[in-house]
Every structure is written in C-alpha cells, then in structure tokens.
Design a protein around this motif. Sequence first.
Motif, mmCIF file in Angstrom:
data_model
loop_
_atom_site.group_PDB
_atom_site.id
_atom_site.type_symbol
_atom_site.label_atom_id
_atom_site.label_comp_id
_atom_site.label_asym_id
_atom_site.label_seq_id
_atom_site.Cartn_x
_atom_site.Cartn_y
_atom_site.Cartn_z
ATOM 1 N N ILE A 152 15.873 8.474 6.036
ATOM 2 C CA ILE A 152 15.207 7.874 4.879
ATOM 3 C C ILE A 152 14.811 6.439 5.173
ATOM 4 C CG2 ILE A 152 15.609 7.043 2.518
ATOM 5 C CD1 ILE A 152 17.260 9.573 2.034
ATOM 6 N N ASN A 153 15.721 5.675 5.793
ATOM 7 C CA ASN A 153 15.428 4.270 6.095
ATOM 8 C C ASN A 153 14.270 4.133 7.079
ATOM 9 O OD1 ASN A 153 17.415 3.233 4.413
ATOM 10 N ND2 ASN A 153 19.007 3.351 6.001
ATOM 11 N N ASP A 154 14.242 5.007 8.105
ATOM 12 C CA ASP A 154 13.145 4.969 9.078
ATOM 13 C C ASP A 154 11.801 5.216 8.407
ATOM 14 O OD1 ASP A 154 14.826 4.401 11.165
ATOM 15 O OD2 ASP A 154 14.965 6.479 11.882
ATOM 16 N N LEU A 155 11.766 6.239 7.560
ATOM 17 C CA LEU A 155 10.497 6.581 6.919
ATOM 18 C C LEU A 155 10.129 5.586 5.824
ATOM 19 C CD1 LEU A 155 10.552 10.468 6.782
ATOM 20 C CD2 LEU A 155 9.327 8.971 8.348
ATOM 21 N N LEU A 156 11.129 4.977 5.181
ATOM 22 C CA LEU A 156 10.832 3.910 4.226
ATOM 23 C C LEU A 156 10.163 2.741 4.921
ATOM 24 C CD1 LEU A 156 13.949 3.743 1.847
ATOM 25 C CD2 LEU A 156 11.572 4.055 1.164
ATOM 26 N N TYR A 157 10.657 2.394 6.096
ATOM 27 C CA TYR A 157 10.066 1.290 6.866
ATOM 28 C C TYR A 157 8.620 1.640 7.253
ATOM 29 C CZ TYR A 157 9.340 -2.312 10.376
ATOM 30 O OH TYR A 157 8.833 -3.372 11.094
ATOM 31 N N HIS A 158 8.422 2.893 7.678
ATOM 32 C CA HIS A 158 7.063 3.284 8.083
ATOM 33 C C HIS A 158 6.137 3.337 6.872
ATOM 34 C CE1 HIS A 158 4.027 4.812 10.736
ATOM 35 N NE2 HIS A 158 3.841 5.888 9.984
ATOM 36 N N GLU A 159 6.633 3.805 5.737
ATOM 37 C CA GLU A 159 5.821 3.810 4.518
ATOM 38 C C GLU A 159 5.454 2.381 4.106
ATOM 39 O OE1 GLU A 159 4.736 6.543 1.821
ATOM 40 O OE2 GLU A 159 4.289 6.780 3.945
ATOM 41 N N LEU A 160 6.394 1.440 4.291
ATOM 42 C CA LEU A 160 6.107 0.035 3.985
ATOM 43 C C LEU A 160 5.018 -0.490 4.919
ATOM 44 C CD1 LEU A 160 6.733 -2.584 2.457
ATOM 45 C CD2 LEU A 160 8.544 -3.047 4.141
ATOM 46 N N PHE A 161 5.116 -0.134 6.209
ATOM 47 C CA PHE A 161 4.085 -0.538 7.167
ATOM 48 C C PHE A 161 2.727 0.026 6.765
ATOM 49 C CE2 PHE A 161 1.517 1.074 10.673
ATOM 50 C CZ PHE A 161 1.126 -0.112 11.273
ATOM 51 N N ILE A 162 2.692 1.317 6.424
ATOM 52 C CA ILE A 162 1.430 1.952 6.025
ATOM 53 C C ILE A 162 0.871 1.283 4.779
ATOM 54 C CG2 ILE A 162 0.474 4.086 5.042
ATOM 55 C CD1 ILE A 162 2.116 5.649 7.051
ATOM 56 N N ASN A 163 1.755 0.958 3.844
ATOM 57 C CA ASN A 163 1.301 0.319 2.614
ATOM 58 C C ASN A 163 0.702 -1.057 2.879
ATOM 59 O OD1 ASN A 163 1.252 0.211 -0.430
ATOM 60 N ND2 ASN A 163 2.518 -1.579 -0.012
ATOM 61 N N ARG A 164 1.344 -1.843 3.746
ATOM 62 C CA ARG A 164 0.797 -3.168 4.099
ATOM 63 C C ARG A 164 -0.544 -3.031 4.801
ATOM 64 N NH1 ARG A 164 5.128 -5.925 7.663
ATOM 65 N NH2 ARG A 164 3.667 -7.692 7.555
#
Length: 498
Positions: free
Chosen positions: A163-175
Amino acid sequence: MANLDNLATLIRTLSKSEKRYFKWSYPWEPGDKVYGDLYDMLEKGQIPIQEIKTKLKKIYPDALLEPASKHLYKMLMRSLRNYEADKSVENKLITLLGDVRILFSKGIFELCFSEIEKAKTLAYRHEKFGYFLLFARLELQYLTNLEFPDTDETALLQKQDKINDLLYHELFINRHASLYELLTYRYYKQGNVRSDKETARLNDLLLDESQVNATNKYSSFESDKLHLHFQSTYFLMTGSPEMSLQISKELNKLFQENSGLWSDSPVYYIYLLHGILTNLYFMKQYADIPYFLNELEQLKPTANSLLLLKQHLVYFHQIGLSSAQGKHKEAVAAAREYEENFLAKKILIPPNTQAAMYFRLAVVYFGVKEYSKSLHLVNEVLNTSGSFISSQLYVLGRLLHLLIHMELHNEDYLHYEIKSVERKLKKNKKLFTLEKITLQFLKKWLNMQDRTKALQYYANALAELEENDYENQLLHQFPFRRWVQGHLQKTPFLEVKI
C-alpha cells in the motif's frame, strides 16, 4: 437533480441499443406510467417543455411532474450503469466493490476476501492503482474487524508495504498529472506561446516537470504516458512541432505496446492520434497522415459517445488533408457529408472540438466563395461559450468573421466590428501581431482610395510574420497569405501557389 432540459439532453444522446435496454429493463404502456409518457415525449425531441407539462397534466391530473422527472432520471442512470457494467475494467471494479461490501455485511467472509483478491489482481494488472488501494485498505479494515484470521505479522507487513509503495507512486502520478493539466490548460486557453514572457512561464513548468520526474521510483504506463505527453505538448506550444511529433510517435508506440491497459476506454488514445494528425497537418507532412488516420479509423470504442467523437475527428482530418492537398471538391464533399451526419442530427461533441470543426468548415466554404455559409459557421464558433473554447480559436474566428464581411462588402458593418474586435482583444490582452496587422489592413482597406496599397501592405506584413516562430503557427489555420495574393493577382486564392 436533472431538470427537464437535462433529461431531454440525456435521452437525446442515448444510442439505439441503450434505448432498447432501458425499455427492456423498465417496460410500460402509453398512459400507464407518468415517467413512461414523459420519456416518450422527451425522446421525440420536437415537443416544447411547456407543452409536455401541459399534456402530462391532462393525462395525469393528480400526478406531480417533479417527482416523475426525478424518478425517470434515476431509472435512466441505473439502466446506463447496468448497460455499461462489464464494458470497462473500472466498471467491473466498481461492481466488485459493491459485491464485496454486501458479502461482508452478510457474513460470507471467505468469498468476500476471495473477491477482494480478484479485484486487487485486476486493478494491479491494469494499473488502476487507486482502485487497488481502495480494495487493499478495505481488506485490512475487514481483517482488523475479524481479528486477523489466517494472517501472520509478515503477511500483514507485506500488505502494508505494498500500500505504501503504491501510495507513493499515486502521489508521484498526481504531482506529474497536475503539471500536465496546467500545461494543457494553457494550451487550450492561450494556444501556442506568442511572447518571450509566455515562453519563460512554460520553462518554469518544464523545470518543475523535470524535478518531479527525477523522483519516480516505479515505472508504469501512466507515469511514462504523462511524461511523454507533457514533453510533446511543451514542444508544440513553444513552436517546435518537429520535436513534438517525434515524442508523440514515441507515445503512440507506448500505447500500442500496452493496448490491454486502455482498449476498453480508448478516449486518451483517440486524443493522442488527434494530436499527432494535427502536428503532421501543421508541418505539411501529408504523406504520413493516412497511416495515423487509419489507426484512428480502426478503433472500435464500445461507448457510443466515444464512437461519435472518433468519427467526428476522422472527418475533421480528412477535410483538413483534402484542403491542404488542393483537393477542394473532395473537401467540400466531405464537409457536406459531415453536416448531414452530424450537424443536421445535432449530435453532441465536446464544445472546443466542435468549434474547431465549425472553423475548419468555415474555411472550406470561404475558399469556394460560399460566404454566407462560412459566416454562419464562424458565428457558431463565436457563439460557443467562452469557457469552452480556446483563445486561439476564438481569435481566428473573429479575424475570419471580418474577412467574410469584407468579401460581402458589408463596409458599414466593418467600421463598427473592427473597433469592437480591437477593444475586445485589448481588454483580454490578446492583441498580438497577426491581429494587429489584420485590423490595420482592414482599416486601410476601408479608408484608402487605392486599395491595392492596402493589400500590398498586408501581403508584406504576412510575409514577415512567416519568420516569427511565435506567430506563424496561426497562419497554418487559415491561408491568409494565399487569400491576399489572390486579391492582388485577381485570381481565386485556392489557385495561388506560395
């Protein structure tokens, strides 16, 4: 809640199969249900709203129209959701989410967790990371409520780490998406850069995008897509269509290699091909257009709205290619066919996309001296709500509007309209070089006895503008130079070679 106008629009956009599915789901007979008669009247599309209210009041004197319209709206939306339920990965995931919650509430826990795992696998395989996170958090919530059956600490930590890995990637995609959205906003609202100041503002965005991209730790189709599309749009806006096209072709290759991730909802790819074809048109690389036009034609979206959008864009580029290659009879024939298939049937297309077609059709009819038809189409561009139309398209529409009135010898009107356009563009800070020299030319045309001198002034000014990287992109949208040379040479401008 939708009003009757919204309901009428919704019903008018239903495909034949969607209408059949709705009536199969909720059968009725005339005079049986107030919502059924309301649907039938709205479907005809020719009865004024007030007349519909009057007719329904006579048939159902004790019924209230507002509850009936709300009920019809809910039924239509439910029917459309069911109709689309298995047509995309997102719809399948949404259905699974509802199933999982029902199963847990009914105490059918093993099947509930099995469905959660199924949903996570589907979401991950198709890079729907937001949905994966939703199901993963729901799984941990349910495990906590049940006091972690058949779960050891290592398995729990692995779930949390994922979950933490994909949360970080989702944050990157959002930025990254935020920067791309800002760039795209400027492109649609302002068009290509037309000053050093605008270029500097874009360079700031480019630097931000580079810094965000450097933080990416997880490669995905979405992240690669955003990066390439940002770069392509940046180069297009800054007057480097060659670089933009090169990157767009890389993006097209990325899409073709990952077709399983978007084939159920190809709207993004449709717009990508539209962008590539537009670039090729501006760069006059007409030989490459048929390949990408064929790619667009081969797409088979399941959603009726996307199918119509695709067909609209195919016409748009076919007309543009025929005009650019001097095949004006073919362009006019395609324009008339488009009008019959789309405009006459009032098919809904996104406003800016539709306005771009209105402008292209106006240019086609202007070229064959059907000025009244051209004027009607330009007015459609100018009547499009300002919030839904690009600044560049609006400016070009205003300029073509003036040239049409010049050809129609509406000189009294031109005096007034030139002042109006100049005032409007100054107020919006959109009075750039092309606009200035066109307005100056028209003033000279109206006030000089020797109008040849006015034409010569405009021809010379346009020739100089060709060397201006900030301005010459607009000259691809309408053949200003050929038009003025046609007047100077007393030749139909479609026959002028430059």
